[in-house]
Design an enzyme around this catalytic site. Structure first.
Site: not given
Ligand code: PEP
Length: 241
Positions: A101, A13-14, A224-225
């Site tokens: 990140e 979820w960051k 992520g998203g």
């Molecule tokens: C992530 O941040 O680990 C990631 C995979 O993000 P996204 O799925 O949004 O690319």
């Protein structure tokens, strides 16, 4: 052999969410009930502040709970940091380490190894992220970069998860070809052995998950998203069973 490993679908979820996201695991369970996903592990990694809040609802929903980073030390003068022991006591089962990140903010293979080892000592399963930048891929160095990151980042104790996340695919909508994903995952498999789950991460969506999850040495996804919405997360998870 590799497909005998239990798939893991993990949502990172960051820095997103709010206290009322406590019920998201129950929402997920209503969309994809536990009885239908006995052969699958599903993990939510919320901001550390919400771990304790989500520990009951993730258990009720038959899901695992994880943190997004940890410090290498168990305690000490480290302002703003959290130890693996603290995350464990807040209900975490897993912790992501070395996300790109965090690598961009200063993590190195050495610090990732120390964090992964700290996670193991505390009883958490580390998910160790590796992946090349776009410039490294363009130079033909993707495989070399990933192998070096793995060599330098693994904990001393066994039982960990690897997440291959090409930096240029994270949050961009860009995804490597299936052949490129397979090539890197096969190389990681050769490096870490048969018992380690290797996740793919980087713009995984319900529309592309089926093909990605079908690749031989892909044992799940780090998302992520699409992991912020239980509808899309459950649609991806259904494609992993
Ligand atoms: C992530 O941040 O680990 C990631 C995979 O993000 P996204 O799925 O949004 O690319």
């Amino acid at each position: 052999m590799a497909k005998a490993l239990r798939p893991l679908i993990a949502a990172n979820w960051k820095m997103n969410g709010s206290p009322d996201w406590v019920d998201k695991p129950l929402e997920f369970d209503a969309l994809f009930p536990q009885g239908q996903r006995k052969s699958l592990d599903v993990l939510i990694c919320p901001p550390a502040l919400y771990l304790q809040r989500l520990s009951d609802t993730t258990r009720q929903a038959g899901m695992y709970l994880g943190a997004q980073d940890c410090h290498k030390a168990a305690s000490g003068a480290h302002t703003g940091c959290l130890s693996a022991e603290m995350l464990m006591s807040a209900g975490a089962d897993y912790v992501i380490v070395g996300h790109s990140e965090c690598r961009a903010a200063g993590d190195t293979n050495k610090s990732v190894k120390a964090k992964a080892s700290a996670a193991k000592r505390a009883g958490l399963i580390p998910i160790i992220c590796v992946g090349e930048t776009e410039a490294q891929r363009d130079k033909g160095d993707a495989l070399k970069v990933v192998k070096t990151q793995i060599k330098g980042s693994l904990p001393t104790l066994a039982d960990y998860v690897i997440a291959y996340e090409p930096v240029w695919a994270i949050g961009t909508g860009k995804v490597p070809t299936l052949k490129d994903i397979a090539e890197i995952h096969d190389a990681i498999r050769a490096q870490v052995g048969d018992g380690v789950r290797i996740l793919y991460g980087g713009s995984v969506k319900p529309t592309n998950a089926k093909d990605i999850l079908a690749i031989e040495n892909v044992n799940g996804a780090l998302i992520g998203g699409a992991g912020l919405e239980m509808k899309s997360l459950s649609e991806i998870a259904r494609l992993a069973v």
